[in-house]
Design a protein around this motif. Structure first.
Motif, short mmCIF file in Angstrom:
data_model
loop_
_atom_site.label_atom_id
_atom_site.label_comp_id
_atom_site.label_asym_id
_atom_site.label_seq_id
_atom_site.Cartn_x
_atom_site.Cartn_y
_atom_site.Cartn_z
N GLY A 1 0.81 -1.22 0.00
CA GLY A 1 0.00 0.00 0.00
C GLY A 1 0.84 1.27 0.00
O GLY A 1 0.31 2.35 -0.22
N THR A 2 2.14 1.17 0.24
CA THR A 2 2.97 2.38 0.23
C THR A 2 3.34 2.69 -1.22
O THR A 2 3.92 1.85 -1.92
CB THR A 2 4.26 2.17 1.06
OG1 THR A 2 3.89 1.74 2.37
CG2 THR A 2 5.10 3.43 1.12
N ASN B 1 1.84 7.71 -0.11
CA ASN B 1 2.87 8.27 0.78
C ASN B 1 4.13 8.61 -0.01
O ASN B 1 5.17 7.95 0.13
CB ASN B 1 3.17 7.27 1.91
CG ASN B 1 3.94 7.92 3.05
OD1 ASN B 1 4.56 8.98 2.87
ND2 ASN B 1 3.92 7.31 4.22
N PRO B 2 4.04 9.67 -0.84
CA PRO B 2 5.17 10.00 -1.71
C PRO B 2 6.44 10.29 -0.94
O PRO B 2 7.55 9.98 -1.39
CB PRO B 2 4.70 11.25 -2.47
CG PRO B 2 3.51 11.76 -1.72
CD PRO B 2 2.90 10.59 -1.02
N TRP C 1 9.39 -5.44 -4.30
CA TRP C 1 8.05 -5.14 -4.84
C TRP C 1 7.00 -5.54 -3.83
O TRP C 1 7.20 -6.47 -3.03
CB TRP C 1 7.82 -5.90 -6.17
CG TRP C 1 6.54 -5.47 -6.83
CD1 TRP C 1 6.34 -4.35 -7.56
CD2 TRP C 1 5.27 -6.14 -6.75
NE1 TRP C 1 5.02 -4.26 -7.96
CE2 TRP C 1 4.35 -5.35 -7.48
CE3 TRP C 1 4.81 -7.32 -6.15
CZ2 TRP C 1 3.00 -5.69 -7.61
CZ3 TRP C 1 3.47 -7.67 -6.27
CH2 TRP C 1 2.57 -6.86 -7.01
N TRP C 2 5.88 -4.80 -3.87
CA TRP C 2 4.75 -5.16 -3.00
C TRP C 2 3.46 -4.70 -3.66
O TRP C 2 3.46 -3.83 -4.53
CB TRP C 2 4.89 -4.54 -1.61
CG TRP C 2 5.16 -3.07 -1.59
CD1 TRP C 2 4.27 -2.05 -1.74
CD2 TRP C 2 6.45 -2.44 -1.41
NE1 TRP C 2 4.91 -0.83 -1.66
CE2 TRP C 2 6.24 -1.04 -1.44
CE3 TRP C 2 7.76 -2.93 -1.21
CZ2 TRP C 2 7.28 -0.13 -1.30
CZ3 TRP C 2 8.79 -2.02 -1.06
CH2 TRP C 2 8.55 -0.64 -1.10
N GLU C 3 2.38 -5.29 -3.24
CA GLU C 3 1.07 -4.91 -3.76
C GLU C 3 0.82 -3.44 -3.41
O GLU C 3 1.06 -3.02 -2.27
CB GLU C 3 -0.03 -5.79 -3.14
CG GLU C 3 -0.20 -7.14 -3.81
CD GLU C 3 0.84 -8.19 -3.40
OE1 GLU C 3 1.61 -7.92 -2.46
OE2 GLU C 3 0.86 -9.28 -4.02
N ASP D 1 3.68 1.67 -7.05
CA ASP D 1 3.37 2.30 -8.35
C ASP D 1 3.87 1.43 -9.51
O ASP D 1 4.82 0.66 -9.37
CB ASP D 1 4.06 3.66 -8.42
CG ASP D 1 3.80 4.47 -7.18
OD1 ASP D 1 2.74 5.09 -7.09
OD2 ASP D 1 4.64 4.40 -6.24
N GLY D 2 3.27 1.63 -10.65
CA GLY D 2 3.72 0.94 -11.86
C GLY D 2 3.02 -0.39 -12.05
O GLY D 2 2.21 -0.82 -11.22
#
Ligand code: OXD
Ligand code: MN
Length: 594
Positions: A304-305, A310-311, A340-342, A345-346
């Motif tokens: 979720g980050t 949360n830029p 990587w995580w759910e 971005d991208g």
């Protein structure tokens, strides 16, 4: 002659029998050395303790995969050992201190054979702060040692502060064999001592964090007249350049980190970060409440980050300044060797290794990163770090916020009538559960001041302590309750959250500065909607009304539940809290027996 610290380390070595003892100095060179050891010589569940990730977009990134049975705090295996069970209260698991020592001594006996014992002197808080505490943790795991460098101020200053004194907080940790039946997180508040065995998970193994800075420190605070709280600390700069300091308590994984690093959606408002998890609150010489963050890093939930949510955290993770940044139980993009995580971005990478080390097959519906996978990164990497972060006196707090994840009942924001009512709002706080601790998801759990898993003594006495601190403050902060998570009939969140939360914070600051009036309701002081800056936000008026709606009959079950919860603490629940409870019921037109 040996110092008390040297003697203590010697005793622990005699018990655990490591093959080597290594005193950590907390330097970058040392972290590099320990990571190499972790990559080559130490394993967890057959995996090297560290794995190097690609530095191109994620500087200084290293991966750690924990044992699959060791991915969250284990509250059922966490004990607080006061001599009397009632001192621990129904909110803690209790064991007789002598029995706990016997049990743990048997587990620690010889547990470091063939391993290195790392001795880590560290400070919680700035070494020059009158509110800081000197500590020493022993561990047999390089991941824990490197994590402690990120999360605390480790090294010479702590050693100097300890010198030949007896006065330091002791923590003994071993990953043991990671068998859940041999996993115990044991606190001895009378000795400022923690023994943790059988887990490498942050909240169980980085003993400066939850074990000391909350459980043991809350007991110290009760004795010494201060508060150790599960709170973020932030400074909010308004368009005139005035900064208002706020501390906010939310249960785990309810958005403390996102709020502490929030990128404001309102022009002219800026958030300065001081901490995302723990605040020590002391009464300063001027009778105001001052906050320090005893930690020096973030141990944040990765899924979720993103740049959207949360830029500033993404910028923090991409900052090279402080070595290293750790990723625990996230997934890995096989083509780039990047974490990587759910929710990142991208596009979803084509080929992914999941958190357990297996090829990820999205068609099976499983997550690639563990829901409680984490990053560990220094706060010094944070682009919004407040210039007051290292101020030994801390920052003066003007507002305290309490909140949780509630799909119904609790308005978007309200102000307490006064300190006593604010403490009541804290005691009745609850949250629908998340993945940061090992328990059932989505169930309402009362979590007073977000301290349920962290208050090291009877919560009834904790409520009384809060009331007492309030009496000593000449200029107490205002207390507010917020709820970003109210949902509509289709279970959709009604409030956009994230950067738009500044709109609520602005109202809080306007109240602190006496710029706007509020409406008195049964629950507390609510905003006049004209004072809530919703400019540029496409949210129907009807939805805004619902975010603040109070439906007295809906409160019947809630009142019963609050009463049941508070009754657990028997006569230790202060009469002042019951007064607030009765007053709420009366204002809602409900009759209650208490
Ligand atoms: C945390 C937690 O890790 O609260 O901060 O679980
Ligand atoms: Mn936390």
């Amino acid at each position: 002659m040996a110092t008390p610290l040297e003697r203590w380390v010697e005793e622990q070595a005699k018990l655990t029998q490591p093959s080597k003892i290594y005193w950590c100095d907390g330097t970058e060179a040392e972290a590099k050395k320990l990571i190499k050891i972790g990559m080559k010589e130490e394993t967890i569940n057959g995996h090297p303790v560290f794995q190097k990730l690609n530095d191109k977009h994620w500087p200084n990134a290293y991966y750690h995969r924990s044992h699959p049975n060791d991915v969250a705090r284990t509250e059922q295996l966490t004990f607080v050992c006061h001599p009397a069970k009632e001192t621990a209260g129904p909110n803690n698991n209790w064991m007789d201190p002598k029995e706990a020592k016997t049990k743990m001594t048997a587990l620690f006996d010889g547990c470091m054979k063939g391993r290195t014992m790392y001795v880590m002197p560290y400070m919680m808080g700035h070494p020059k702060s009158p509110y800081a505490k000197a500590c020493v943790q022993i561990t047999d795991n390089s991941y824990v040692a490197v994590s402690m460098r990120i999360m605390t101020r480790m090294g010479k200053e702590a050693l100097d502060r300890i010198g030949s004194s007896e006065n330091f907080v002791r923590g003994l940790h071993s990953v043991g064999d990671l068998h859940p039946e041999r996993r115990f997180i044991i606190h001895f508040p009378q000795e400022n001592l923690v023994w943790s065995f059988g887990s490498g998970y942050g909240g169980n193994a980085l003993l400066g964090k939850k074990c000391f800075a909350l459980r043991i420190a809350s007991c110290m605070g009760q004795k010494e007249g201060w508060l150790a709280e599960h709170m973020l600390i932030m400074g909010v700069e308004d368009p005139k350049g005035q900064v208002t300091y706020i501390a906010a308590a939310f249960p785990s994984a309810c958005g403390k980190t996102n709020l502490a690093l929030m990128q404001s959606a309102l022009p002219g408002y800026k958030v300065w970060t001081l901490g995302d998890d723990i605040a020590w609150l002391n009464i300063g010489p001027d009778g105001r409440l001052y906050a320090i963050n005893p930690e020096a890093g973030f141990f944040g939930v990765a899924p979720g980050t993103s740049l959207k949510t949360n830029p500033k955290m993404i910028e923090t993770l991409k900052n090279k300044k402080f070595f290293p940044t750790l990723y625990t139980n996230t997934a890995i993009d096989n083509d780039t060797n990047e974490p990587w995580w759910e929710g990142l971005d991208g596009a979803v990478p084509k080929s992914v290794t999941d958190w357990q080390g297996n090829a990820w097959d999205p068609s099976k519906g499983t997550k690639a990163a563990h829901a409680n996978s984490r990053f560990t990164v220094s706060i010094l990497n944070c682009p919004t770090l407040s210039k007051e972060f290292d101020n030994p006196q801390g920052v003066p707090i003007s507002a305290i916020i309490v909140g949780g994840r509630r799909s119904k009942l609790i308005p978007l924001v309200m102000e307490a009538f006064n300190w006593q009512h604010g403490v009541f709002l804290g005691t009745r706080t609850g949250s629908e559960t998340t993945a940061a601790a090992a328990h059932q998801l989505g169930v309402l759990r009362r979590d007073p001041m977000a301290m349920l898993p962290f208050c090291g003594y009877n919560m009834g006495d904790y409520f009384a302590h809060w009331l007492n601190v309030g009496k000593k403050l000449k200029n107490p902060p205002k207390i507010f309750s917020v709820n970003w998570f109210r949902t509509d009939e289709t279970s959709k969140f009604m409030w956009p959250g994230f950067g738009d939360n500044i709109r609520v914070i602005k109202w809080i600051i306007d109240r602190v500065q006496g710029k706007v009036v509020a409406k008195e309701t049964a629950l507390g002081l609510l905003p006049d909607l004209k004072d809530l800056d919703l400019s540029g936000l496409n949210i129907p008026r009807e939805t805004v009304d619902k975010l603040f709606s109070i439906d007295p009959p809906e409160w019947t079950g809630e009142l019963q539940d609050i009463e049941k919860y508070l009754s657990q603490f028997g006569s230790r629940t202060p009469e002042a809290i019951w007064e607030e409870y009765r007053s709420l019921a009366e204002k809602l037109g409900q009759s209650v027996s208490k």
